[in-house]
Write an enzyme that holds these catalytic residues in place. Structure first.
Site, short mmCIF file in Angstrom:
data_model
loop_
_atom_site.label_atom_id
_atom_site.label_comp_id
_atom_site.label_asym_id
_atom_site.label_seq_id
_atom_site.Cartn_x
_atom_site.Cartn_y
_atom_site.Cartn_z
N GLY A 57 45.69 34.26 44.59
CA GLY A 57 44.61 34.52 43.61
C GLY A 57 43.27 34.22 44.22
O GLY A 57 43.08 33.21 44.85
N THR A 58 42.29 35.13 44.05
CA THR A 58 41.08 34.90 44.82
C THR A 58 39.98 35.91 44.58
O THR A 58 40.20 36.93 43.94
CB THR A 58 41.48 34.99 46.31
OG1 THR A 58 40.88 33.99 47.03
CG2 THR A 58 41.22 36.31 46.91
N THR A 59 38.75 35.61 45.08
CA THR A 59 37.73 36.65 45.27
C THR A 59 37.12 36.43 46.65
O THR A 59 36.66 35.34 46.96
CB THR A 59 36.60 36.51 44.23
OG1 THR A 59 37.17 36.47 42.95
CG2 THR A 59 35.64 37.67 44.35
N LYS A 90 39.05 29.64 52.35
CA LYS A 90 39.47 31.04 52.38
C LYS A 90 38.77 31.83 53.45
O LYS A 90 39.10 32.99 53.67
CB LYS A 90 39.19 31.69 51.02
CG LYS A 90 40.09 31.10 49.96
CD LYS A 90 40.05 31.86 48.69
CE LYS A 90 40.81 31.07 47.66
NZ LYS A 90 40.86 31.71 46.37
N SER A 187 41.74 39.20 43.13
CA SER A 187 41.82 39.45 41.69
C SER A 187 40.44 39.55 41.07
O SER A 187 40.25 40.21 40.06
CB SER A 187 42.63 38.35 41.01
OG SER A 187 42.14 37.09 41.41
#
Lengths: 274, 267
Positions: A57-59, A90, A187
Site C-alpha cells: 500500500g503506498t503512493t 520507500k 493505491s
C-alpha cells in the site's frame, strides 16, 4: 573483448529441487527459490499471501523537469487493514546517482532493489563505468519477468542521472518497462496524478518542483487510507541524488490549511459566556 | 469434476506476542511463553526467544513455532558459516539483513513467523528490527509482533512516540527511557495484553541486553481468564464435596484441571 552477458543469465528461474546452496555463491545468477510442491501453485500462493499478509500500500511519484528528476513517496505500510509501520523507507538509494521507489509488496521491493544495486555495482566494476538508467531498469525488468505470474508485487520507478541526462523508467512485476517523464504508482496514485498533472511544467525550479511533489503526496495521503506517514522528497541532479525534505503529512495538512484563528476565538467567547 | 480444495494446511498459528524496545545503551526483548493451537494450550512454558549468539542479537518470533524453529536453525547455520568465513561474529545490523534474506528465500512458501530482532549496534546503542513474514524489515525504536501486537503497538506508540527516522532535519529515534523504566513498561504492556488476548499469557520472559551481558527476567502472567474465580470455585467445590462423597471431590478437581487447559474458559 568479452561482452558483459550477466544480464542475460536471468532468463529462467531454477526450480527448487536439486538446487545448489546458492546462498553462498553471491548474486550473479538468479537466486533459486524453494517452491512448494503443490498441484495448485496459484491457489496456494493466494492462501499463503492472505495468511502472511505482507506489507503493502503506498503512493510514490517521480517526474523529470528542467533541473533533473524529482522523486517523492509516503511512508506507510499496511498489513491487511492494520498499519504495520508509518516509517518505511520507500525511496531506495540504489547508488549515489540512482533511486528506486517502492510500491506493492515491501519485501519484494526491498529485496529486488538490493539485488539491482548489487548488479549495478558489478556492472561498474566489470565495465569501469556507471550503468545507465536504461540499463539498470532493463536488468530489473528482466529479473522480474522471469518470476512473472508467481505473485510478486512490485511497482517501481528507477530514476537517475546518467550520460544522456535525467532518466525515469517505470518497471512492474509483470516485467513491463516504460520510459516516461511523469509517473505515479500505488493505491494513492490517482490522487497524486490529479495534483501533479495540473501543476506540472517542464520549466520549474528545484523549489517549485519539490513543492509540487510534496503537495501531490500530501493530497494522496489525505484521501487514501493506505498512504500516510512522512512525505519524503528527493532530487536527482547531475551530481547525484539529495534528500530535500521529509515532513509528517499530518503537520503538512495544518501547514497548507491552517485552522482559521477567528473560529477558535468565537469558541472561546462562547465557552467564557457559559 | 469440481476442483477439490485442500483440507490440510502446512501452516498453523501457535499464537503469542513478542515485544522489543531499544534504548540508548540497552535493548529489551520480551515474549510470553504460551503456545496454543486453536482453543487449546499446548504449553505454558515455551520460549519464543532465541539468542543468536551474534555479539548481542536476540531474535523473538511468534506465529507458527515449527517454522520458527526451522528459521532459528537456518540462521544459526548461516551465522556459523559467516564466522568461519570472516573470523568474527555478526553484528546486529548484519544479522538483521541475514534474517531478511533468509525469510525472502522462502518467498513462495513463506516461514509463518513474525519476528522482532533486538540487539546493540556497533556503537553500543540499542536497535530493534521488525519484520513481516516475507522479509521486509525496518530499523525502529520499538516493536510488537504476534497475536497481541494490535493491542500493544498503539500503547507503545503513545508512550514511546519516537520521531520518524525519515524526517528532515533528522531526529534521533532512540527512546529516552532508562532501562528499569523500559522493563517496567514491558511488564505493564504484557499484563494488559494478557487481559484481552486469549493467546497471550502464562509467563513473560524478558531479556535485557547491555554491553556487559544479557540478563533474563521471568514474570508470571494470568493463566486463565480469571484465576481468582478458579481458586474460589475450587474452594466452593471442596466445601460442597465434604458434604458428599470422595468421588464428588475427584470430579470437581478434574473439572478444574480441564479448565486449566483451555485458553478460553467461561469462568
Amino acid at each position: 573483448m568479452k561482452l558483459d552477458t550477466s544480464g542475460f543469465e536471468t532468463s529462467m528461474p531454477t526450480i527448487g529441487f536439486g538446487s545448489s546452496n546458492d546462498m553462498l555463491d553471491g548474486f550473479s545468477t538468479v537466486p533459486s527459490f524453494d517452491l512448494p510442491r503443490t498441484t495448485d501453485f496459484d491457489g496456494f500462493q493466494k492462501e499463503a499471501v492472505q495468511m502472511v499478509k505482507p506489507a503493502r500500500g503506498t503512493t510514490t511519484l517521480a517526474f523529470i523537469f528542467k533541473e533533473g528528476v524529482m522523486v517523492a513517496a509516503d511512508s506507510r505500510a499496511s498489513m491487511g487493514g492494520y498499519i504495520s509501520s508509518q516509517s518505511v523507507k520507500k525511496i531506495i538509494e540504489i547508488n549515489p546517482y540512482m533511486l528506486g521507489t517502492m510500491a506493492g509488496g515491501a519485501a519484494d521491493c526491498q529485496f529486488w532493489h538490493r539485488n539491482l544495486g548489487i548488479k549495478c555495482r558489478l556492472h561498474e566494476l566489470a565495465n569501469k563505468r556507471r550503468i545507465s538508467v536504461s540499463g539498470a531498469s532493463k536488468l530489473l525488468a528482466n529479473m522480474l519477468y522471469s518470476y512473472r505470474g508467481m505473485g510478486l508485487s512490485v511497482g517501481t520507478m528507477i530514476a537517475g542521472w546518467d550520460e544522456t541526462g535525467p532518466g525515469l523508467y517505470y518497471v512492474d512485476n509483470e516485467g513491463g518497462r516504460l520510459k516516461g517523464d511523469r509517473f505515479s504508482v500505488g493505491s494513492g496514485s490517482p490522487y497524486a496524478y490529479g495534483v501533479l498533472d495540473s501543476g506540472y511544467k517542464f520549466d520549474m525550479s528545484v523549489e517549485e518542483a519539490s513543492e509540487l511533489a510534496r503537495r501531490s503526496i500530501y493530497h494522496a495521503t489525505f484521501r487514501d487510507g493506505a498512504s500516510g506517514g512522512v512525505a519524503s522528497v528527493y532530487h536527482v541532479g547531475p551530481n547525484g541524488w539529495k534528500k530535500l525534505s521529509g515532513d509528517d503529512v499530518g503537520e503538512l495538512h495544518y501547514h497548507y490549511y491552517p485552522v482559521p484563528p477567528a473560529i477558535a476565538e468565537q469558541v472561546m467567547e462562547e465557552a467564557a459566556a457559559e | 469434476m469440481t476442483k477439490q480444495h485442500a483440507n490440510w494446511s502446512p501452516y498453523d498459528n501457535n499464537g503469542g506476542t513478542c515485544v522489543a524496545i531499544a534504548g540508548s545503551d540497552y535493548c529489551v526483548i520480551a515474549a510470553d511463553t504460551r503456545m496454543s493451537t486453536g482453543y487449546s494450550i499446548l504449553s505454558r512454558d515455551y520460549s519464543k526467544i532465541h539468542n543468536c549468539k551474534a555479539d548481542k542479537a536476540v531474535l523473538s518470533s511468534s506465529g507458527f513455532q515449527a517454522d520458527v524453529k526451522a528459521l532459528q536453525k537456518v540462521l544459526k547455520s548461516r551465522h556459523l558459516v559467516y564466522q568461519h568465513q570472516h573470523n568474527k561474529q555478526m553484528s546486529c545490523p548484519a544479522m538483521a539483513q541475514l534474517l531478511s534474506n533468509t525469510l525472502y528465500f522462502k518467498r513462495f512458501f513463506p516461514y509463518y513467523a513474525f519476528n522482532v530482532l533486538g540487539g546493540l549496534d556497533e556503537e553500543g546503542k540499542g536497535c530493534v528490527f521488525t519484520y513481516d513474514a516475507v522479509g521486509s524489515y525496518e530499523k525502529v525504536g520499538y516493536s510488537a509482533q504476534g497475536s497481541g501486537s494490535t493491542l500493544i503497538m498503539p500503547f507503545l506508540d503513545n508512550q514511546l512516540k519516537s520521531p520518524s527516522p525519515l524526517l528532515l532535519p533528522a531526529q534521533d529515534a532512540i527512546t529516552p527511557l532508562s532501562e528499569p523504566e523500559a522493563v517496567d513498561l514491558v511488564k505493564t504492556v504484557f499484563a494488559s495484553a494478557t487481559e484481552r488476548d486469549i493467546y497471550t499469557g502464562d509467563k513473560l520472559e524478558i531479556m535485557i541486553l547491555k554491553a556487559d551481558g544479557i540478563r533474563t527476567e521471568v514474570m508470571e502472567l494470568r493463566k486463565t481468564l480469571s484465576e481468582c474465580w478458579q481458586h474460589t470455585l475450587s474452594i466452593v467445590l471442596i466445601r460442597i464435596s465434604t458434604l458428599g462423597s470422595l468421588c464428588y471431590l475427584e470430579l470437581c478437581l478434574k473439572f478444574s484441571c480441564v479448565v486449566n487447559r483451555f485458553s478460553f474458559s467461561y469462568l
